[in-house]
Design an enzyme around this catalytic site. Structure first.
Site, PDB file in Angstrom:
ATOM      1  N   LYS A   1       0.886   1.452   2.396  1.00  0.00           N
ATOM      2  CA  LYS A   1       1.654   1.443   3.398  1.00  0.00           C
ATOM      3  C   LYS A   1       0.956   1.939   4.493  1.00  0.00           C
ATOM      4  CE  LYS A   1       5.768   1.239   2.186  1.00  0.00           C
ATOM      5  NZ  LYS A   1       6.940   1.403   1.601  1.00  0.00           N
TER       6      LYS A   1
ATOM      7  N   ARG B   1       0.020  -3.156 -10.282  1.00  0.00           N
ATOM      8  CA  ARG B   1       0.583  -3.605  -8.960  1.00  0.00           C
ATOM      9  C   ARG B   1      -0.459  -4.721  -8.343  1.00  0.00           C
ATOM     10  NH1 ARG B   1       0.915   1.824  -5.876  1.00  0.00           N
ATOM     11  NH2 ARG B   1       1.852   0.375  -4.385  1.00  0.00           N
TER      12      ARG B   1
ATOM     13  N   GLU C   1      11.713   2.334  -1.294  1.00  0.00           N
ATOM     14  CA  GLU C   1      12.095   3.115  -0.170  1.00  0.00           C
ATOM     15  C   GLU C   1      12.161   2.642   1.156  1.00  0.00           C
ATOM     16  OE1 GLU C   1       9.131   6.434   0.466  1.00  0.00           O
ATOM     17  OE2 GLU C   1      10.721   7.772   1.241  1.00  0.00           O
TER      18      GLU C   1
END
Length: 553
Positions: free
Chosen positions: A272, A262, A36
């Site tokens: 983030k 991850r 994104e």
RNA sequence: UGGGGUGUCGCCAAGCGGUAAGGCACCGGACUUUGACUCCGGCAUUCGCAGGUUCGAAUCCUGCCACCCCAGCCA
């Protein structure tokens, strides 16, 4: 790009692909990397990039770069460009560049199809009400009072949502699945929401309804003919919905979603939100601060694309949660640079040294190999003079035999030059050592002295011809392996993560170094010229990583 | 406490019923005009725990335990 797959055992995803190829389920593999565009890429994304693009390359398939841009409130064109640059820098080329927003019209069509099939409805519940109706982890939800609207009414309402007749939050399009499902994602998830007044970086103001990730992703994958849709573990619970969407629309393709763990790295953060906070609150100088785990930060720090790729291949791909030690990343860049970085001498904390038996004003040209084991890398010229600098750490007035550097009254080898003996220490009024007086042995250039052996070797730089620079040393950004494990992650920041050395002097051959050029400063570590100079115009060198140090003291 | 996952050396990670790969780290030692590199050697009788099946189990079964994820009109 073959340095990374040295006959390593195949990870479970590659095993699945092998089986799919063997069974004839697929003849051609296609993957995608779907960020994104709402922030900068970090080392965790690199794991996904290397996985996806690596598979594309190794199976002679293809990999798309697709921006998952379904939420214009958070996304920006600038991030699109930064992400493209990072992917390219890592050494990959996408087969096709796509945006989920390219599919908005098709997505709308599939939504209409679901409505026509009685599998989606317009719901008038407010966000708060939806939450109440959803139930909890242990209690089933309740069906929305709008759940059984007729197809025609839903079609009309959905068209009017698109036409902009309703306010933000007043209605959503929802899938009609199962409000009692133990999987929260299946309790009539939202498919579309209303968002007025936003300018989407790709579609401008063409839309005021935007599709949700869960609806968009499977369809985007299917449109692109993705065979294996790889994502992280937290999407595991979304897989039933991913499959539900594809099972209920007329699309002739059903990619397989496969989840993997991850990346977590010790002594840093990867979310983030936290990364953004570090930047916005000024704890670091920006997204490309050399201490950041972002691709931009690692690039500025001096990491090579190859080292990041080899790191990603070294850590593997599995489904178990793991936290990798920094040492693995450091090992990756050290082994890359050990082979490729030219050697230079740089004195980080200068101490003047005068060779009293060396002629004043004489400048002797010596040669220093660029690499001790690779003659093909050539050599550079060194200027030897009566006055030189050595590192303060390399001199002691007294020391035991373990200390292999310069000691008063003892000898040491000057790297690429002569053996010297320290005769005298000069101090200032405060008692601080300001200078060492030495004598050199003219017979020791390129050969060992006779009758004695000199153990230590230290580096040096000519006092007059040396170039003053600024050197920045970096330590881990956080002082604990798992920042934020207890309390605010900011409390775990390492106050000494950046040390700026203003007195450093480097050898004359380093006069014209291009930004980004990497060297090994012998006995110190690997360094890289920063793109920006210091305020006074001196070049800045960033420490990429220190040399391994088995001495410790 | 509902659902979904994961547990193999300090950190990663192979292993897929035939008797514990490899990398990083660490510890020795050799070499060395970088305390680097390189090289040689060491480093899990044991696979979360407890039972069971089997000639044989990290691999199969059962039961526990621990940890991670899920209640955005975020992705």
């Amino acid at each position: 790009m073959s340095e990374q797959q040295q006959a390593a055992p195949k990870n479970f995803i590659r095993q699945i692909i092998d089986a799919d190829l063997a069974s004839g389920k697929h003849t051609h593999i296609r993957t995608r990397f779907p960020p994104e565009p709402n922030g900068f890429l970090h080392i965790g994304h690199a794991k996904s990039i290397v996985l996806n693009f690596g598979i594309g390359e190794d199976y002679h398939g293809a990999t798309n770069l697709r921006f998952d841009d379904t939420n214009p409130a958070k996304e920006e064109e600038a991030f699109v460009e930064a992400i493209k640059e990072d992917v390219r820098w890592l050494g990959y080329r996408w087969d096709e560049l796509r945006f989920a927003s390219d599919y908005f019209e098709q997505l709308y069509g599939y939504a209409v199809e679901l409505i026509e099939k009685g599998l989606a409805y317009v719901c008038d519940l407010s966000p708060e009400q939806v939450r109440e109706y959803r139930g909890t982890l242990t209690e089933p939800g309740r069906e929305s009072p709008y759940r059984n609207r007729g197809v025609e009414e839903n079609l009309d309402l959905f068209a009017r949502m698109r036409a902009g007749e309703f306010e933000d939050g007043s209605r959503t399009l929802r899938a009609k699945i199962d409000m009692a499902s133990p999987n929260m994602n299946m309790r009539d998830p939202a498919l579309y929401r209303i968002r007025h007044g936003l300018v989407h970086h790709q579609t401008g103001d063409a839309w005021c309804i935007y599709p949700m990730y869960d609806f968009t992703h499977p369809i985007s994958d299917a449109i692109e003919g993705i065979t294996h849709s790889l994502c992280t573990l937290e999407f595991e619970d979304h897989r039933p919905l991913y499959d539900w969407v594809l099972d209920h629309i007329s699309i002739g393709c059903h990619p397989q979603q496969i989840e993997f763990a991850r990346l977590n790295l010790e002594y840093t953060v990867m979310s983030k939100r936290k990364l953004t906070q570090l930047v916005s609150e000024g704890h670091v100088s920006g997204w490309d601060d050399p201490r950041m785990p972002t691709i931009a930060g690692l690039r500025r720090r001096g990491y090579t694309p190859a080292s990041i790729r080899s790191f990603c291949n070294a850590i593997g791909v599995t489904r178990s949660d793991s936290t990798v030690e920094m040492g693995v990343l450091e090992n990756a860049i050290r082994s890359d640079l050990d082979a490729s970085a030219p050697r230079r001498m740089a004195v980080l904390r200068p101490l003047r040294l005068v060779i009293s038996n060396y002629p004043e004003g004489q400048v002797e040209k010596l040669q220093g190999p660029n690499h001790p084991k690779d003659a093909a890398m050539g050599s550079r010229e060194l200027l030897f003079t009566r006055e030189i600098y050595i590192d303060r750490e390399d001199f002691r007035e007294e020391a035991n035999k373990k200390y292999k550097r310069l000691v008063l009254g003892k000898e040491v080898r000057l790297r690429n030059a002569y053996v010297i003996r320290a005769d005298e220490v000069i101090r200032d009024a405060a008692g601080e050592i300001t200078e060492i007086r030495c004598t050199y042995d003219p017979e020791t250039l390129g050969r060992n002295p006779e009758g004695r052996k000199v153990r230590g070797v230290i580096h040096w730089v000519p006092a007059e011809q040396g170039i003053p620079v600024q050197v920045r040393l970096y330590d881990r950004l956080f002082r604990v392996p798992a920042p934020g494990r207890e309390g605010d992650f900011l409390d775990d920041l390492n106050p000494d993560s950046l040390s700026i050395l203003e007195e450093a002097v480097v050898e004359p051959s380093l006069r014209d170094v291009a930004p980004g050029e990497r060297f090994q400063f012998e006995r110190e570590g690997y360094f890289c010229r920063d793109p920006e100079d210091a305020a006074d115009g001196r070049p800045v060198f960033n420490q990429i990583v220190s040399l391994r140090d088995s001495w410790g003291g």
